[in-house]
Motif scaffolding. Structure first.
Motif, PDB file in Angstrom:
ATOM      1  N   UNK A 275       0.879  -1.150   0.075  1.00 41.96           N
ATOM      2  CA  UNK A 275      -0.094   0.045  -0.012  1.00 41.96           C
ATOM      3  C   UNK A 275       0.917   1.197   0.017  1.00 41.96           C
ATOM      4  N   UNK A 276       0.826   1.848  -1.108  1.00 45.49           N
ATOM      5  CA  UNK A 276       1.941   3.054  -1.315  1.00 45.49           C
ATOM      6  C   UNK A 276       1.205   4.427  -1.181  1.00 45.49           C
ATOM      7  N   UNK A 277       1.888   5.308  -0.777  1.00 43.43           N
ATOM      8  CA  UNK A 277       1.436   6.551  -0.509  1.00 43.43           C
ATOM      9  C   UNK A 277       2.726   7.592  -1.002  1.00 43.43           C
ATOM     10  N   UNK A 278       2.520   7.993  -2.332  1.00 43.48           N
ATOM     11  CA  UNK A 278       3.434   8.631  -2.930  1.00 43.48           C
ATOM     12  C   UNK A 278       3.127  10.254  -2.734  1.00 43.48           C
ATOM     13  N   UNK A 279       3.698  11.162  -3.200  1.00 43.56           N
ATOM     14  CA  UNK A 279       3.394  12.702  -3.305  1.00 43.56           C
ATOM     15  C   UNK A 279       3.453  13.194  -4.700  1.00 43.56           C
ATOM     16  N   UNK A 280       2.881  14.172  -4.819  1.00 45.22           N
ATOM     17  CA  UNK A 280       2.642  14.408  -6.264  1.00 45.22           C
ATOM     18  C   UNK A 280       4.114  15.100  -6.800  1.00 45.22           C
ATOM     19  N   UNK A 281       4.982  15.368  -6.173  1.00 51.90           N
ATOM     20  CA  UNK A 281       6.277  15.887  -6.996  1.00 51.90           C
ATOM     21  C   UNK A 281       7.394  14.686  -6.985  1.00 51.90           C
TER      22      UNK A 281
END
Length: 181
Positions: free
Chosen positions: A59-65
């Motif tokens: 379960x990944x949570x990346x960030x826009x940049x």
């Protein structure tokens, strides 16, 4: 369990990658899910690969940049892209039953101190482990002890965070804390 792991996306020495890989394999073999920053590089990749190769869910949570550096995942795995770092931390914590802090830089330290502050104020009761690979967090451990000794912590340090020297101890603590022995 859904276990959030805060850690570096840098390529690191074996004294850090070996315990990270070992923890990931224990997590996957135990049927647990990894909740992590979603990166496909460095220590984050090592852990995600270890979990995926041993049957765990990602379960990944990346960030826009950083979305271009995110791991490509397909169901039943999951990837979310947050608008900013604050939303990323919130989502990581929402999706997790427990937190493990591995070696890392300022971003990892920021994530760790935020969850510790939430726990200190009773805003979460999730178990938190600092995996002290190769003594990486010895100085921080000493600082926390000083904070406790000098009255800066309103709860005992042992109620705030568990320092594990080895991956097996980290997972055992989490399973015991959440009644999953």
């Amino acid at each position: 369990m859904n276990i959030c792991v805060f850690l570096s996306a840098a390529d690191l020495d074996d004294r850090y990658t070996r315990p990270a890989r070992e923890f990931a394999e224990l997590l996957g073999k135990g049927g647990h899910a990894l909740v992590w920053g979603g990166s496909e590089s460095g220590l984050m990749k090592v852990v995600a690969d270890g979990v995926a190769e041993t049957g765990g869910r990602l379960v990944g949570v990346s960030v826009d940049f950083l979305a271009a550096k995110a791991r490509a995942v397909t169901a039943p795995d999951e990837m979310v892209v947050a608008a900013d770092l604050a939303e990323r931390k919130r989502l990581l914590l929402e999706k997790a039953d427990a937190v493990v802090v591995m070696v890392g830089g300022t971003g990892t330290l920021d994530e760790a101190t935020e969850i510790l502050e939430l726990k200190k104020h009773g805003k979460t009761d999730k178990p938190i482990v600092l995996l002290n690979s190769a003594g990486f967090y010895d100085g921080l451990k000493e600082q926390f002890r000083r904070m406790e000794d000098e009255g800066f912590l309103p709860i005992p340090l042992t109620d705030l965070v568990f320092f594990a020297e080895e991956p097996v101890g980290a997972l055992a603590y989490l399973e015991e804390s959440l009644g999953q022995q």
